[in-house]
Design a protein around this motif. Structure first.
Motif, PDB file in Angstrom:
ATOM      1  N   LEU A 140       0.739  -1.375  -0.253  1.00 22.62           N
ATOM      2  CA  LEU A 140      -0.167  -0.455  -0.183  1.00 22.62           C
ATOM      3  C   LEU A 140       0.532   1.163   0.013  1.00 22.62           C
ATOM      4  O   LEU A 140       0.337   2.034  -0.632  1.00 22.62           O
ATOM      5  CB  LEU A 140      -1.091   0.124   1.128  1.00 22.62           C
ATOM      6  CG  LEU A 140      -1.918  -0.775   0.878  1.00 22.62           C
ATOM      7  CD1 LEU A 140      -3.032  -0.941   2.819  1.00 22.62           C
ATOM      8  CD2 LEU A 140      -2.749  -0.392  -0.272  1.00 22.62           C
ATOM      9  N   LEU A 141       2.116   1.314   1.089  1.00 21.84           N
ATOM     10  CA  LEU A 141       2.968   2.701   0.808  1.00 21.84           C
ATOM     11  C   LEU A 141       3.688   2.825  -0.193  1.00 21.84           C
ATOM     12  O   LEU A 141       3.258   3.576  -1.283  1.00 21.84           O
ATOM     13  CB  LEU A 141       3.765   2.295   1.524  1.00 21.84           C
ATOM     14  CG  LEU A 141       2.835   2.300   3.558  1.00 21.84           C
ATOM     15  CD1 LEU A 141       3.900   1.901   4.219  1.00 21.84           C
ATOM     16  CD2 LEU A 141       2.302   3.480   3.423  1.00 21.84           C
ATOM     17  N   LEU A 142       4.242   1.635  -1.489  1.00 21.08           N
ATOM     18  CA  LEU A 142       4.339   1.842  -2.376  1.00 21.08           C
ATOM     19  C   LEU A 142       3.694   2.292  -3.334  1.00 21.08           C
ATOM     20  O   LEU A 142       3.749   3.325  -4.509  1.00 21.08           O
ATOM     21  CB  LEU A 142       4.871   0.206  -2.833  1.00 21.08           C
ATOM     22  CG  LEU A 142       6.138   0.279  -2.174  1.00 21.08           C
ATOM     23  CD1 LEU A 142       6.900  -1.271  -2.690  1.00 21.08           C
ATOM     24  CD2 LEU A 142       6.962   1.205  -3.218  1.00 21.08           C
ATOM     25  N   HIS A 158      16.206  10.690  -9.551  1.00 23.55           N
ATOM     26  CA  HIS A 158      16.993  10.198  -9.259  1.00 23.55           C
ATOM     27  C   HIS A 158      17.152   9.250  -7.730  1.00 23.55           C
ATOM     28  O   HIS A 158      17.110   8.708  -6.802  1.00 23.55           O
ATOM     29  CB  HIS A 158      18.729  11.229  -8.919  1.00 23.55           C
ATOM     30  CG  HIS A 158      18.304  11.971  -8.350  1.00 23.55           C
ATOM     31  ND1 HIS A 158      18.211  13.229  -8.993  1.00 23.55           N
ATOM     32  CD2 HIS A 158      18.684  11.771  -7.123  1.00 23.55           C
ATOM     33  CE1 HIS A 158      18.370  14.149  -7.876  1.00 23.55           C
ATOM     34  NE2 HIS A 158      18.540  13.914  -7.014  1.00 23.55           N
ATOM     35  N   GLU A 159      15.810  10.576  -7.429  1.00 20.67           N
ATOM     36  CA  GLU A 159      15.345  10.740  -6.128  1.00 20.67           C
ATOM     37  C   GLU A 159      14.696   9.075  -5.764  1.00 20.67           C
ATOM     38  O   GLU A 159      14.973   8.180  -4.836  1.00 20.67           O
ATOM     39  CB  GLU A 159      14.462  11.723  -5.488  1.00 20.67           C
ATOM     40  CG  GLU A 159      15.290  12.547  -4.913  1.00 20.67           C
ATOM     41  CD  GLU A 159      14.379  14.282  -4.510  1.00 20.67           C
ATOM     42  OE1 GLU A 159      14.926  14.819  -3.869  1.00 20.67           O
ATOM     43  OE2 GLU A 159      13.549  13.956  -5.729  1.00 20.67           O
ATOM     44  N   MET A 164      14.009   3.130  -4.176  1.00 17.84           N
ATOM     45  CA  MET A 164      13.024   1.499  -3.881  1.00 17.84           C
ATOM     46  C   MET A 164      14.449   1.091  -4.163  1.00 17.84           C
ATOM     47  O   MET A 164      14.647   0.015  -3.546  1.00 17.84           O
ATOM     48  CB  MET A 164      13.034   1.945  -6.527  1.00 17.84           C
ATOM     49  CG  MET A 164      12.032   2.718  -6.545  1.00 17.84           C
ATOM     50  SD  MET A 164      10.377   1.835  -5.810  1.00 17.84           S
ATOM     51  CE  MET A 164       9.979   3.070  -4.351  1.00 17.84           C
ATOM     52  N   GLY A 165      15.462   1.684  -4.284  1.00 13.52           N
ATOM     53  CA  GLY A 165      17.169   0.703  -3.883  1.00 13.52           C
ATOM     54  C   GLY A 165      16.657   0.740  -2.288  1.00 13.52           C
ATOM     55  O   GLY A 165      16.911  -0.750  -2.463  1.00 13.52           O
ATOM     56  N   SER A 170      15.913  -3.866   1.255  1.00 10.41           N
ATOM     57  CA  SER A 170      15.530  -4.563   2.141  1.00 10.41           C
ATOM     58  C   SER A 170      14.346  -5.916   1.722  1.00 10.41           C
ATOM     59  O   SER A 170      14.350  -6.641   2.705  1.00 10.41           O
ATOM     60  CB  SER A 170      14.536  -3.732   2.999  1.00 10.41           C
ATOM     61  OG  SER A 170      13.436  -3.027   2.307  1.00 10.41           O
ATOM     62  N   GLY A 171      13.276  -5.418   1.070  1.00 12.33           N
ATOM     63  CA  GLY A 171      12.977  -6.294   0.084  1.00 12.33           C
ATOM     64  C   GLY A 171      14.187  -7.864   0.983  1.00 12.33           C
ATOM     65  O   GLY A 171      13.206  -8.950   0.771  1.00 12.33           O
ATOM     66  N   ILE A 172      14.983  -8.150  -0.248  1.00 11.93           N
ATOM     67  CA  ILE A 172      15.927  -9.012   0.182  1.00 11.93           C
ATOM     68  C   ILE A 172      16.296 -10.011   0.926  1.00 11.93           C
ATOM     69  O   ILE A 172      16.202 -10.805   1.000  1.00 11.93           O
ATOM     70  CB  ILE A 172      17.200  -8.292  -1.481  1.00 11.93           C
ATOM     71  CG1 ILE A 172      16.187  -8.485  -3.245  1.00 11.93           C
ATOM     72  CG2 ILE A 172      18.739  -9.516  -1.262  1.00 11.93           C
ATOM     73  CD1 ILE A 172      18.010  -7.926  -3.878  1.00 11.93           C
TER      74      ILE A 172
END
Length: 378
Positions: A140-142, A158-159, A164-165, A170-172
């Motif tokens: 939801l936040l994404l 770039h922000e 996203m990086g 964190s997901g990985i």
């Protein structure tokens, strides 16, 4: 072969399933033929008490009939797993109505989480509720950021890439935390008349710092905590990934909150000439989408604050050379109690951090234990 027998042996369609009584049922009949519910309604009408066992049977039937169409037969959905998917959008919608709704929803959510945690830990310890809540929050936040904040054209490319990086990192980390959780588990094996803690693969002893997790029903090497938000134990094989995952998540939440709140509010000043902060957010509730973005940024800040507290606690434990389980055994009600206790696994501040970052501590101790075990056997 009769017609009824042929129907029972035929493959299930996507909406059929075998119920708890091993009868062929259809999801369209979810509200039909529930004797327990009918009797309970009749008791309520005549002002009679409904037995607790009757309520339990109704919940069991409801749980069995709560299904979604699936190939090869309808799949069952657990109530605790489905609740966050419906609750979070509803709470976000209510919170975006006004500032008082935001405050009220925040307080209710905090108190409800504490209550649900105590209930689930006591009656349903291996629940998926908190794990699904984490996934739903992330999605939801994404979605709010990419579909509502980015179209304002205030976010530089770039922000967005940096954010996203952090999210992907964190997901990985958290994905690997879950996949490596079982590597820290051992099982109990009966040896003669006594129970001995041994590895399920190599059949060797493990150190005294192995602790039993009643939720996972397994013993975990260097058990730190059982993280309900990831639905797994944090132990020897995934502790480092967990700490880095918390770090990346906190960074993503703080950075995303700053980008969102400076987009929907009136930014006016910088901190250290790099971080732009808002000056006035009084008119964000005049538009629903802007209010939704503002509420999501507040939610990010609250979660980031809690994660930073957890990260500080983890850094404190690493400095002491202790696991969370060992700290809870000696700390009592004060944080500094561990400083006065024996820490047999501590090698000093620098060595503790070096061993944590290099993951060499477990290898050396494992080799030493194996050598000791071989000498004892000889």
């Amino acid at each position: 072969m009769g017609k009824e027998e042929w129907q029972d042996n035929s493959p299930l369609c996507c909406c059929e399933y075998w119920n708890v009584e091993q009868e062929r049922s259809h999801i369209l009949g979810c509200c039909c033929n529930c004797e327990d519910l009918d009797e309970s309604v009749e008791r309520i009408i005549v002002c009679e008490r409904v037995p607790f066992q009757r309520v339990t049977d109704i919940m069991s039937t409801f749980q069995d009939r709560l299904r979604i169409p699936w190939r090869g037969g309808a799949k069952q959905i657990s109530i605790d797993s489905a609740l966050p998917i419906f609750l979070q959008p509803l709470l976000a919608y209510i919170a975006a109505q006004s500032v008082w709704c935001t405050v009220l929803v925040s307080m209710v959510m905090l108190l409800s989480m504490c209550y649900l945690y105590s209930v689930f830990v006591q009656f349903l310890p291996r629940t998926k509720f908190f794990f699904v809540w984490t996934l739903t929050s992330a999605v939801l936040l994404l979605l709010v950021f990419e579909l509502s904040v980015v179209p304002f054209l205030e976010i530089m490319p770039h922000e967005n890439c940096v954010l996203m990086g952090l999210v992907v990192s964190s997901g990985i980390c958290f994905y690997k935390v879950r996949t490596r959780a079982d590597l820290s588990c051992v099982v109990h094996a009966n040896v003669g008349d006594e129970t001995e803690l041994v590895c399920s693969v190599y059949r060797r002893r493990f150190p005294p710092s192995t602790f039993h997790c009643r939720i996972c029903q397994a013993c975990v090497i260097k058990r730190d905590i059982h993280c309900v938000w990831l639905d797994c134990c944090i132990g020897d094989k995934n502790h480092q990934l967990f700490v880095f995952g918390v770090l990346f998540s906190a960074g993503a939440l703080v950075y995303g909150a700053i980008l969102t709140i400076t987009t929907v509010c009136h930014p006016s000043f910088y901190i250290m000439e790099t971080v732009l902060l808002p000056d006035d957010c009084s008119d964000v509730y005049h538009d629903f989408m802007i209010a939704l973005c503002f509420v999501s940024s507040i939610y990010c800040i609250v979660i980031a604050f809690l994660l930073l507290i957890l990260l500080g606690h983890q850094c404190w434990l690493i400095t002491l050379g202790m696991t969370g389980q060992e700290w809870r055994c000696v700390q009592g009600y004060t944080w500094c109690a561990a400083l006065r206790s024996d820490r047999p696994h501590s090698r000093g501040l620098l060595c503790n951090w070096k061993n944590f970052l290099s993951c060499r501590k477990s290898v050396r101790e494992g080799q030493a234990r194996s050598k000791e075990g071989s000498m004892n056997s000889a």
